[in-house]
Design an enzyme around this catalytic site. Structure first.
Site, short mmCIF file in Angstrom:
data_model
loop_
_atom_site.label_atom_id
_atom_site.label_comp_id
_atom_site.label_asym_id
_atom_site.label_seq_id
_atom_site.Cartn_x
_atom_site.Cartn_y
_atom_site.Cartn_z
N GLY A 209 0.84 -1.20 0.00
CA GLY A 209 0.00 0.00 0.00
C GLY A 209 0.86 1.24 0.00
O GLY A 209 2.06 1.17 -0.32
N ASN A 210 0.27 2.35 0.34
CA ASN A 210 1.05 3.59 0.47
C ASN A 210 0.41 4.46 1.55
O ASN A 210 -0.62 4.11 2.11
CB ASN A 210 1.17 4.31 -0.88
CG ASN A 210 -0.19 4.65 -1.45
OD1 ASN A 210 -0.94 5.44 -0.88
ND2 ASN A 210 -0.54 4.03 -2.57
N TYR A 211 1.03 5.60 1.82
CA TYR A 211 0.61 6.42 2.97
C TYR A 211 -0.56 7.35 2.69
O TYR A 211 -0.91 8.17 3.53
CB TYR A 211 1.79 7.26 3.46
CG TYR A 211 2.90 6.46 4.09
CD1 TYR A 211 2.65 5.66 5.21
CD2 TYR A 211 4.19 6.50 3.59
CE1 TYR A 211 3.66 4.93 5.79
CE2 TYR A 211 5.21 5.78 4.17
CZ TYR A 211 4.94 4.99 5.27
OH TYR A 211 5.93 4.27 5.85
N SER A 212 -1.20 7.26 1.51
CA SER A 212 -2.31 8.18 1.20
C SER A 212 -3.45 8.02 2.23
O SER A 212 -3.82 6.90 2.58
CB SER A 212 -2.83 7.89 -0.20
OG SER A 212 -4.05 8.56 -0.39
N ALA A 277 -3.92 7.55 -4.97
CA ALA A 277 -2.52 7.12 -5.08
C ALA A 277 -2.56 5.63 -5.41
O ALA A 277 -2.60 4.78 -4.52
CB ALA A 277 -1.79 7.37 -3.78
#
Ligand code: CTP
Length: 404
Positions: A209-212, A277
């Site tokens: 995943g990512n930090y969005s 994102a």
């Protein structure tokens, strides 16, 4: 006046300020609105229903049934009839019931069924107003998208001086009038927004995943709804909700799911704003059992490319449709953003740089530069994400006006 012909439910609860609501009803009717009064049983101790039915020209509703005829009052029909609901005065008790869905009277059931914007004018003694329970319940109402008409400071019924006086009826009418007057330049338009991260499953308990956090995309969806658009928000996993109740949220997890929903809704959209994102890669295989630690070999995750959603929409875009993308960059910002604008066939790209303090994931602020297809660049200072959403939509409204 913008209130002409508007259907307004005036909810009255049991507070001393209820006497002022007679003036509110009178002023709304004078402004051309149709008013239906709904009172809690306690409100009748403070003001006589006959006064209100005479001023509104409609029988007051207070019970679920009319006692002598057995006629059922449909809170669902009332909720659909209304263009706005205003609860004035709203006591601490009713605010608590509204915040927590305790539907034990006609007013709260109507509130829970209302599809229209809701305005709440609290009135209570200063200590009740300042109590953490009231503060929390009012914050909950705000989080549902309700509009709070803040009580004024002054002498209260208890003769104490402080915050808790119901706003004057003239000012409540003004709040409603301003609301209906506010520009709706996107009325009749459909806006699709993507937001948040995507999660790409590795095994039943892990993902890439990512930090969005979705804050920017949700602020855009809210602002588009405020401007009158029908908004479809296709969102990856986030912990937030839109504030505007009109925003339709479609929850997805992976880039592939987001791609499918975007393909489904883009055809009906006039404007698409791609702020998600999206993970560029996903594991080629998803393990059906948790990958265990005690293995001889260290597992390798083979990745495959996810579809580029924005680019796929750029390929099928019809003349007149507006496609807006984002570019979160760490270096060579302008070159990268302009490259994405072209490659994905976008009409505008919103560039934010991680080199700018206060821009990017998780913050409440952003600092953007907008590049449009015709080569224009607009640089904005650091602002809240809400203000940034408003700047982005101002530009889109300008593009819509040029195309129409
Ligand atoms: N985007 C998308 N689908 C993807 C990747 C990106 O729709 N699979 C969209 C984003 O929502 C954004 C724009 O494309 O509006 C640019 O995203 P970004 O991640 O900055 O660009 P990428 O094309 O992924 O390029 P890179 O990661 O190399 O910077």
């Amino acid at each position: 006046m913008s209130l002409t012909g508007k259907h307004i439910i005036v909810g009255i609860t049991g507070g001393i300020a209820a006497y002022k609501t007679a003036t509110l009803v009178r002023l709304l009717v004078k402004s051309g609105a149709e008013v239906q009064v709904v009172m809690t049983p306690n409100a009748k101790e403070f003001i006589c229903p006959v006064t209100l039915s005479t001023l509104s020209g409609k029988p007051v509703i207070s019970e679920f049934f009319t006692a002598n005829t057995g006629q059922w009052h449909s809170h669902v029909d009332l909720g659909l009839w209304a263009d706005a609901m205003v609860i004035a005065p709203a006591t601490a008790s009713t605010i608590g019931k509204m915040a927590n869905g305790i539907a034990d009277n006609m007013l709260v059931t109507t509130y829970l069924s209302a599809k229209a914007p809701v305005f709440v004018a609290p009135a209570m003694d200063l200590d009740m107003m300042a109590h953490p329970s009231t503060t929390r319940n009012i914050a909950l109402l705000r989080s549902y998208g309700n509009h709070i008409i803040e009580p004024a400071e002054g002498e209260l019924a208890s003769h104490l001086i402080g915050k808790g006086r119901m706003e004057e009826p003239e000012n409540i009418v003004k709040v409603l009038d301003d609301f209906f007057k506010a520009g709706k330049p996107l009325a009749g338009k459909q806006v699709m927004v993507t937001a948040g991260p995507t999660y790409e499953r590795i095994d039943p308990v892990r993902f890439i995943g990512n930090y969005s956090t979705g804050k920017m995309g949700y602020a855009i969806a809210d602002e588009a709804a405020r401007l009158g658009a029908k908004v479809v928000l296709i969102s990856g996993p986030v912990a937030i909700k839109p504030t505007m109740p009109e925003v339709e949220v479609i929850e997805v997890e992976s880039a592939l799911e987001m791609y499918e929903q975007c393909q489904r809704h883009f055809g009906d959209s006039d404007i698409a704003i791609m702020s998600a994102a999206v993970a560029d890669y996903a594991p080629a295989e998803v393990a059906d059992k948790k990958i265990k630690r005690e293995k001889e070999e260290i597992p390798q995750i083979r990745l495959v490319k996810n579809p580029d959603i924005a680019a796929s929409l750029g390929k099928i875009k019809r003349p007149g449709q507006i496609l807006v993308g984002f570019a979160l960059e760490t270096n060579d910002e302008e070159v990268n953003a302009l490259d994405k604008l072209k490659r994905k066939n976008l009409d505008m790209i919103v560039m934010n740089s991680l080199r700018d303090a206060g821009a990017g994931f998780g913050t409440d602020t952003n600092k953007i530069t907008l590049y449009s297809k015709d080569g224009q660049a607009r640089k904005y200072p650091l602002k809240s994400k809400k203000e940034t959403a408003s700047d982005i939509l101002d530009n889109i409204v300008g593009m819509v006006a040029d195309k129409d």
